[in-house]
Scaffold this motif. Structure first.
Motif, PDB file in Angstrom:
ATOM      1  N   ASP A 105      61.731  85.867  46.955  1.00 32.41           N
ATOM      2  CA  ASP A 105      60.503  85.940  47.747  1.00 32.41           C
ATOM      3  C   ASP A 105      59.613  86.997  47.100  1.00 32.41           C
ATOM      4  O   ASP A 105      60.007  88.162  46.994  1.00 32.41           O
ATOM      5  CB  ASP A 105      60.846  86.339  49.181  1.00 32.41           C
ATOM      6  CG  ASP A 105      59.640  86.349  50.096  1.00 32.41           C
ATOM      7  OD1 ASP A 105      58.571  86.801  49.655  1.00 32.41           O
ATOM      8  OD2 ASP A 105      59.786  85.952  51.268  1.00 32.41           O
ATOM      9  N   PRO A 106      58.410  86.622  46.636  1.00 28.96           N
ATOM     10  CA  PRO A 106      57.574  87.585  45.904  1.00 28.96           C
ATOM     11  C   PRO A 106      57.080  88.731  46.783  1.00 28.96           C
ATOM     12  O   PRO A 106      56.724  89.789  46.260  1.00 28.96           O
ATOM     13  CB  PRO A 106      56.411  86.738  45.393  1.00 28.96           C
ATOM     14  CG  PRO A 106      56.362  85.566  46.310  1.00 28.96           C
ATOM     15  CD  PRO A 106      57.768  85.299  46.716  1.00 28.96           C
ATOM     16  N   THR A 153      56.169  83.804  38.023  1.00 27.90           N
ATOM     17  CA  THR A 153      55.688  83.452  39.353  1.00 27.90           C
ATOM     18  C   THR A 153      55.193  82.027  39.331  1.00 27.90           C
ATOM     19  O   THR A 153      54.307  81.677  38.554  1.00 27.90           O
ATOM     20  CB  THR A 153      54.563  84.387  39.799  1.00 27.90           C
ATOM     21  OG1 THR A 153      55.041  85.727  39.778  1.00 27.90           O
ATOM     22  CG2 THR A 153      54.097  84.040  41.208  1.00 27.90           C
ATOM     23  N   LEU A 185      63.132  92.983  37.668  1.00 24.53           N
ATOM     24  CA  LEU A 185      62.518  93.101  38.985  1.00 24.53           C
ATOM     25  C   LEU A 185      63.209  94.236  39.719  1.00 24.53           C
ATOM     26  O   LEU A 185      64.439  94.224  39.873  1.00 24.53           O
ATOM     27  CB  LEU A 185      62.679  91.795  39.765  1.00 24.53           C
ATOM     28  CG  LEU A 185      62.245  91.836  41.236  1.00 24.53           C
ATOM     29  CD1 LEU A 185      60.740  92.089  41.358  1.00 24.53           C
ATOM     30  CD2 LEU A 185      62.642  90.550  41.955  1.00 24.53           C
ATOM     31  N   LEU A 208      60.483  87.114  33.981  1.00 23.09           N
ATOM     32  CA  LEU A 208      59.992  87.009  35.348  1.00 23.09           C
ATOM     33  C   LEU A 208      58.808  86.062  35.373  1.00 23.09           C
ATOM     34  O   LEU A 208      57.855  86.199  34.599  1.00 23.09           O
ATOM     35  CB  LEU A 208      59.556  88.393  35.863  1.00 23.09           C
ATOM     36  CG  LEU A 208      60.641  89.295  36.446  1.00 23.09           C
ATOM     37  CD1 LEU A 208      60.113  90.705  36.606  1.00 23.09           C
ATOM     38  CD2 LEU A 208      61.120  88.746  37.780  1.00 23.09           C
ATOM     39  N   LEU A 266      59.084  83.632  43.065  1.00 25.55           N
ATOM     40  CA  LEU A 266      59.251  84.460  41.871  1.00 25.55           C
ATOM     41  C   LEU A 266      60.590  84.082  41.257  1.00 25.55           C
ATOM     42  O   LEU A 266      61.628  84.139  41.909  1.00 25.55           O
ATOM     43  CB  LEU A 266      59.238  85.939  42.274  1.00 25.55           C
ATOM     44  CG  LEU A 266      59.396  86.962  41.148  1.00 25.55           C
ATOM     45  CD1 LEU A 266      58.228  86.875  40.180  1.00 25.55           C
ATOM     46  CD2 LEU A 266      59.495  88.370  41.734  1.00 25.55           C
ATOM     47  N   GLY A 292      60.914  90.597  47.695  1.00 25.31           N
ATOM     48  CA  GLY A 292      61.845  90.789  46.599  1.00 25.31           C
ATOM     49  C   GLY A 292      63.258  90.345  46.916  1.00 25.31           C
ATOM     50  O   GLY A 292      64.181  90.631  46.149  1.00 25.31           O
ATOM     51  N   THR A 315      54.700  79.927  45.336  1.00 25.34           N
ATOM     52  CA  THR A 315      55.051  81.003  46.267  1.00 25.34           C
ATOM     53  C   THR A 315      56.384  81.638  45.913  1.00 25.34           C
ATOM     54  O   THR A 315      56.941  82.395  46.722  1.00 25.34           O
ATOM     55  CB  THR A 315      55.126  80.460  47.699  1.00 25.34           C
ATOM     56  OG1 THR A 315      56.111  79.423  47.747  1.00 25.34           O
ATOM     57  CG2 THR A 315      53.774  79.911  48.143  1.00 25.34           C
ATOM     58  N   ARG A 357      57.615  95.340  38.619  1.00 22.03           N
ATOM     59  CA  ARG A 357      58.172  94.727  37.429  1.00 22.03           C
ATOM     60  C   ARG A 357      58.245  95.785  36.334  1.00 22.03           C
ATOM     61  O   ARG A 357      57.250  96.429  36.012  1.00 22.03           O
ATOM     62  CB  ARG A 357      57.302  93.577  36.955  1.00 22.03           C
ATOM     63  CG  ARG A 357      57.134  92.466  37.982  1.00 22.03           C
ATOM     64  CD  ARG A 357      56.380  91.306  37.379  1.00 22.03           C
ATOM     65  NE  ARG A 357      56.105  90.246  38.337  1.00 22.03           N
ATOM     66  CZ  ARG A 357      55.732  89.023  38.006  1.00 22.03           C
ATOM     67  NH1 ARG A 357      55.565  88.702  36.728  1.00 22.03           N
ATOM     68  NH2 ARG A 357      55.521  88.110  38.937  1.00 22.03           N
ATOM     69  N   THR A 406      58.032  96.687  45.516  1.00 23.66           N
ATOM     70  CA  THR A 406      58.622  95.959  44.401  1.00 23.66           C
ATOM     71  C   THR A 406      57.788  96.234  43.164  1.00 23.66           C
ATOM     72  O   THR A 406      56.580  96.491  43.244  1.00 23.66           O
ATOM     73  CB  THR A 406      58.649  94.448  44.668  1.00 23.66           C
ATOM     74  OG1 THR A 406      57.305  93.974  44.803  1.00 23.66           O
ATOM     75  CG2 THR A 406      59.435  94.132  45.934  1.00 23.66           C
TER      76      THR A 406
END
Length: 963
Positions: free
Chosen positions: A696-697, A683, A758, A681, A688, A700, A686, A753, A751
């Motif tokens: 979309d962080p 980042t 994820l 994973l 992920l 999710g 903007t 980790r 969300t």
């Protein structure tokens, strides 16, 4: 000048009409005949009293009239509009009176006789006038006919002239006869069957009955001709020459007629002045030992109900379309027809004799609208209608008596019960003791010979088969489902369970699916787009919507998926694997398997790797045999053996090689999908990133996959309700909408980790209610693939089943081709999947859709191991299941599909909407029958779905899916 009302008292008279000759067998001979079909002059008046006087006169001026084709319905040629009702009469119920606002169509034809027309008796024959016709020839009134789908003949010999014959026919849309013709179909009026002038030679054949019995114990046939003195029959192939009427001949070793072997012997019925071609089929129908038998053998009806219909011409069905109907039926293992709910054009029965179909011939009687009045005033028990009931039965029996395909007469349909039906039954038993009598409305079988029910559920059929349902007489009779498996829209489900009951219980002898064809009428919009119209589309104030769209074939005779399902469920030879061998079971009524050849093919992941012939010894009807499996080469990937039984030679209805039945068995099981793991994973800005996936962080949600823009996937619980979902009683759709499943909302719970996984936790629930579904998305991946494990769990107390349980996502519209390894090629659902075999298939997204006349859920494919969606340049997406999933792909959402009322209301969008499902609720038959059986109901429960997504090829040119 309009006519006076007194001239039209016959319209409200419940009597059957007057002036016609005694009914007789339908036949054509070597005597001259003149078809009067073609273009006639026509005028439609809005009411009986508005029709003009004098239309029968030579000096009447019809110059202001228009032209109309005969046969034809005036509503389909610009005069008035069609109207559809199922049960209710479209006029006030005040029998025998009908509205004074009664559209009346006047028809006129001038015709000349051929130069060689003989100076001898002649009859004018009308094969069908809806609903009532008053007839004149050369200024002389011939009479009045009612009974729309029955023939009427009038003596006209002395009235004919060599030139300038004037035939005038006044047809009323409504008459007292309309009360007997409430038959779940379009109300359409006019002269809709043939009109023919027939010379009748002096000393010719007035009428005849051919009795051709068969003794299955000795294989001997007995032939007898009943006719006037001087009439004889000759059948050269049988060595019968000039057998006179009233005498019988016995013939050794005749071949009997059956729906599977329709053996006909060509002959002639003749006098010194007329010769009539006949085709003799030897067969005997009995009810014994609680079973209906033909030629000593129990038969099983794998049948359909058939209305006469064409989308452009209504009940005017050209011969080539009748032939197409029968060929489609035979190719899809249909072996029987119930002529719902009136006698068909007699030419159709000729075809049934030729091609081979068991027929229940049904009288032109239905008074279903009186059920809305608790049967008060029902003509079936009103002595004023006694002559009409008997007349309709007589005209059918006398017209059709010489057809070997007819194995039962039916008194009509949904007309309640009463003295008039009982009297018609008594007459029929006396007139023709060689055929049993059917009528579903005789619930205690006091005057009929078989126990008949419509839409009985599986449990009831099982109880009937066990002999624990009904009073003692019913337990002694054969049982048939005169209607079952309501084929409205997507469905029916549950056919295979009915089949199993027919095979388990000897007295349960099959049935007739409702029905053969969708009655959609072709209609074009202002832009030239065509669709099929149904009830309400013509502005009818009273109608029953799309309930007239309930066939196994679409209006243009394109087979519906239901026809493929019927064909597979009722295939006459069943091929299964048993104890390391192939078991071949013969479910024909009569035929052995000698006319079939068996072939096998081995496919590895849907690709053929070997094929050959299976040597199967001849299996007689009702028997089975086991043969060794063929020697197969080793395979690595999942492999299936498919064995097909195909015609060895051409038949009248299909060429050699046509597949009659097939079976499959697995050879090598599928290897598990390697887990997609190891990606980190990450980042970036903007976004992920996880392997090829971009999320979309904040939410999710997956937004891209290997450069391919996507929207979703998200949990989806909704499908566009089917006609069966909208069914009668307590519809699934009503419960689903009450539960708000069509407007569920998605709530992000969080969300997190978990290492390189994820996890996106959500709750999906309808607004305003306290239950929902928790959905957790577990994403992992490697450099090239993305793996999703969806875990769902009900939250709160659910009040209903689920329409579907799966994922929905949007993909670029360029991904227009689907290839998959799983069941296909057609759509399949939990309780309607027998026709789908395991294989590799390719379809465009557009071709995946089934164009049901009223749009609804369609196009589902099941048991997929993998799916590829690709664009023209090969870019796209592959989805693998662990182990399997179902999918639909279309260019509109379920909500768009739900909102559309016709196919023209579906506009393709810019995206491909892809559903990847764990399951859908079954289909059932609740539009007019039992709902979804318990094993196929999708109840909310904890479940999981695991899929692996792999982008393929270049995605640079792909567009962004709309949100």
């Amino acid at each position: 000048m309009p006519s006076s009302h007194a001239d039209f008292s016959y319209v409200d008279d419940p009597a059957p009409g007057h002036g016609s000759t005694a009914p007789r067998s339908a036949f054509r001979s070597d005597a001259p005949a003149l078809s009067l079909g073609g273009s006639w002059r026509f005028l439609l008046s809005p009411a009986v009293d508005a029709a003009p006087d004098g239309i029968e006169r030579d000096d009447f001026d019809d110059g202001g009239w228009t032209d109309i084709p005969v046969p034809g319905h005036w509503q389909l040629h610009g005069h008035g509009s069609p109207a559809y009702t199922n049960v209710r009469y479209p006029f006030p119920v005040n029998p025998p009176q009908v509205p004074s606002d009664n559209p009346t169509g006047d028809h006129r034809l001038l015709f000349d006789l051929p130069d060689d027309w003989p100076d001898e008796p002649a009859v004018l024959r009308f094969d069908g006038i809806d609903s009532c016709g008053r007839i004149w020839l050369n200024g002389v009134e011939l009479g009045v006919t009612k009974g729309s789908r029955l023939p009427a003949e009038f003596d006209v010999g002395p009235l004919l002239r060599p030139r300038g014959n004037l035939l005038a026919v006044r047809v009323h849309q409504w008459s007292a006869g309309s009360y007997l013709e409430d038959q779940d179909m379009w109300w359409l009026s006019g002269i809709f069957r043939d009109v023919t002038l027939l010379a009748r030679p002096a000393g010719g054949v007035r009428d005849f009955t051919v009795d051709a019995d068969y003794d299955h114990l000795t294989a001997r046939g007995t032939l007898r001709l009943d006719a006037d003195s001087g009439v004889r029959i000759t059948v050269p192939e049988l060595g019968i020459t000039d057998l006179p009427a009233g005498r019988s001949a016995e013939i050794a070793d005749v071949a009997p007629w059956s729906a599977e072997e329709p053996r006909l012997y060509e002959g002639e019925v003749h006098t010194d002045t007329e010769r009539v071609p006949v085709r003799v089929g030897f067969r005997t129908v009995t009810v014994e030992d609680g079973q209906l038998k033909v030629n000593g053998r129990r038969i099983v009806f794998r049948g359909v109900n058939r209305h006469e219909f064409h989308p452009d011409s209504g009940r005017v069905v050209p011969r080539e379309f009748a032939v197409a109907d029968i060929e489609l039926m035979k190719r899809h293992n249909v072996n029987a027809v119930r002529t719902s709910h009136y006698p068909p054009d007699s030419a159709f029965l000729d075809l049934c004799d030729t091609y081979g179909l068991w027929v229940i011939d049904e009288s032109d009687v239905e008074t279903h609208g009186f059920s809305e009045l608790d049967w008060r005033g029902n003509p079936s028990d009103d002595p004023r209608w006694a002559d009409a009931y008997l007349d309709r039965m007589r005209r059918m029996v006398e017209r059709d008596k010489n057809h070997p395909s007819i194995v039962m007469w039916s008194l009509g349909n949904e007309a309640g019960t009463g003295r008039n039906l009982a009297a018609a039954a008594e007459w029929t038993h006396r007139r023709d003791p060689t055929r049993p009598l059917h009528y579903e409305g005789d619930t205690d079988c006091s005057y009929t010979d078989v126990h008949s029910r419509m839409y009985a559920g599986h449990d009831e059929v099982d109880r009937i088969g066990q002999g624990v349902e009904g009073h003692p007489r019913l337990r002694e009779l054969p049982f048939i489902l005169c209607e079952f498996g309501h084929a409205m829209g997507n469905g029916p489900g549950g056919l295979v369970e009915y089949r199993d009951l027919f095979e388990r219980h000897p007295r349960c002898q099959g049935g007739f699916v409702w029905e053969w064809i969708d009655h959609g009428i072709t209609r074009r919009d202002t832009r030239g787009g065509a669709h099929f119209a149904y009830g309400g589309d013509f502005g009818e104030p009273l109608h029953d919507g799309n309930f007239v769209i309930d066939g196994l074939v679409h209006p243009d005779r394109t087979p519906s998926p239901a026809l493929a399902e019927f064909s597979k469920v009722f295939e006459p030879v069943r091929i299964t694997a048993a104890d390391g061998a192939l078991r071949v079971t013969n479910h024909y009524d009569v035929l052995s398997t000698a006319h079939l050849r068996f072939h096998w093919v081995l496919e590895e992941e849907g690709t053929e790797v070997a094929h050959g012939v299976v040597t199967v010894p001849t299996v007689e009807a009702g028997d089975s045999t086991d043969v060794p499996l063929p020697e197969l080469p080793p395979t690595g990937a999942e492999s299936w053996l498919t064995v097909r039984a195909a015609l060895a030679a051409d038949t009248a209805w299909a060429p050699a090689g046509h597949v009659v039945s097939w079976g499959q068995t697995p050879v090598t099981r599928a290897a598990p999908v390697p887990p997609a793991a190891g990606a980190t994973l990450d980042t970036t800005g903007t976004a992920l990133r996880l392997g090829p996936g971009v999320f979309d962080p904040l939410t999710g949600r997956l937004t891209a996959l290997g450069g391919l823009p996507v929207e979703g996937p998200r949990l989806d619980l909704w499908r566009a309700p089917t006609d069966n979902d909208r069914g009668s009683g307590d519809p699934e759709e009503t419960r689903w909408r009450a539960a708000g499943l069509h407007r569920s909302q998605h709530q992000l719970l969080g969300t997190e980790r978990l290492g390189d996984t994820l996890v996106v936790r959500t709750r999906v629930a309808p607004p305003g209610l306290g239950f929902g579904m928790r959905a957790d998305y577990h994403w992992s991946g490697d450099a090239h693939r993305l793996r999703l494990r969806l875990e769902v769990e009900p939250d709160g107390t659910w009040p209903c089943t689920l329409p579907r349980l799966g994922l929905r996502m949007a993909l670029p519209g360029g991904l227009g081709t689907a290839e998959w390894f799983g069941r296909g090629p057609g759509e399949a659902y939990a309780d309607s999947r027998q026709a789908a075999r395991i294989g590799r298939f390719t379809r465009t997204v557009d071709a995946l859709q089934t164009p049901y006349v009223r749009p609804q859920e369609n196009g589902n494919r099941v048991d997929l191991r993998w799916l590829r969606l690709t664009s023209a340049d090969g870019a796209g997406l592959r989805v693998d299941g662990e182990p399997a999933f179902a999918f639909t792909a279309r260019r509109w959402t379920s909500e768009h599909l739900d909102a559309a009322t016709h196919t023209t209301g579906l506009a393709p969008g810019d995206t491909v909407v892809l559903n990847l499902d764990l399951a859908q609720n079954g289909l059932g038959s609740a539009s007019c029958g039992p709902g979804v059986l318990p094993p196929y109901r999708l109840h909310p429960a904890r479940a999981s779905l695991t899929l692996t997504f792999t982008p393929t090829g270049s995605t640079d040119a792909q567009e962004t899916p709309a949100r």
